[in-house]
Design an enzyme around this catalytic site. Structure first.
Site, PDB file in Angstrom:
ATOM      1  N   TYR A 105       3.694 -18.685  92.147  1.00 29.06           N
ATOM      2  CA  TYR A 105       2.846 -17.972  93.097  1.00 29.06           C
ATOM      3  C   TYR A 105       2.975 -18.567  94.487  1.00 29.06           C
ATOM      4  O   TYR A 105       3.334 -19.732  94.643  1.00 29.06           O
ATOM      5  CB  TYR A 105       1.380 -18.013  92.631  1.00 29.06           C
ATOM      6  CG  TYR A 105       1.186 -17.240  91.351  1.00 29.06           C
ATOM      7  CD1 TYR A 105       1.041 -15.864  91.379  1.00 29.06           C
ATOM      8  CD2 TYR A 105       1.198 -17.887  90.127  1.00 29.06           C
ATOM      9  CE1 TYR A 105       0.890 -15.134  90.199  1.00 29.06           C
ATOM     10  CE2 TYR A 105       1.050 -17.173  88.947  1.00 29.06           C
ATOM     11  CZ  TYR A 105       0.898 -15.797  88.991  1.00 29.06           C
ATOM     12  OH  TYR A 105       0.769 -15.088  87.837  1.00 29.06           O
ATOM     13  N   CYS A 106       2.635 -17.745  95.463  1.00 28.02           N
ATOM     14  CA  CYS A 106       2.709 -18.110  96.874  1.00 28.02           C
ATOM     15  C   CYS A 106       2.070 -19.490  97.081  1.00 28.02           C
ATOM     16  O   CYS A 106       0.985 -19.729  96.558  1.00 28.02           O
ATOM     17  CB  CYS A 106       1.978 -17.057  97.694  1.00 28.02           C
ATOM     18  SG  CYS A 106       2.082 -17.309  99.467  1.00 28.02           S
ATOM     19  N   PRO A 107       2.749 -20.373  97.756  1.00 30.19           N
ATOM     20  CA  PRO A 107       3.968 -20.215  98.562  1.00 30.19           C
ATOM     21  C   PRO A 107       5.250 -20.661  97.866  1.00 30.19           C
ATOM     22  O   PRO A 107       6.302 -20.703  98.487  1.00 30.19           O
ATOM     23  CB  PRO A 107       3.690 -21.121  99.753  1.00 30.19           C
ATOM     24  CG  PRO A 107       2.961 -22.288  99.143  1.00 30.19           C
ATOM     25  CD  PRO A 107       2.097 -21.666  98.046  1.00 30.19           C
TER      26      PRO A 107
END
Length: 80
Positions: free
Chosen positions: A16-18
């Site tokens: 997941y981001c980042p």
């Protein structure tokens, strides 16, 4: 599924981001100009983040597709 030839592959499934973009940055440094990196991710935010990454750094986002909750990107590294 589109089968564009690629020189390298980044598996960002489950990240997941980042993290996907951070790993993308590392992988782009490993390949040569004009080579293609294929990325597979499951985080929907990559549809925005990878596009912005390419625009900002001048890489060519050749194709972006989605299949069954997986997002695929083919990115051609810019010439130096």
């Amino acid at each position: 599924m589109n089968n564009i030839e690629h020189d390298s592959f980044l598996d960002a499934v489950g990240l997941y981001c980042p993290e996907p973009v951070m790993l993308l940055h590392v992988e782009m440094r490993k390949i040569k100009a004009n080579q293609v990196l294929k990325v597979e991710a499951t985080d929907p935010s990559t549809t925005r983040d990878i596009n912005k990454f390419c625009q900002f750094l001048g890489h060519d986002l050749i194709l972006q597709t989605e299949e069954g909750g997986h997002f695929f990107y083919w990115i051609k590294k810019k010439k130096k």
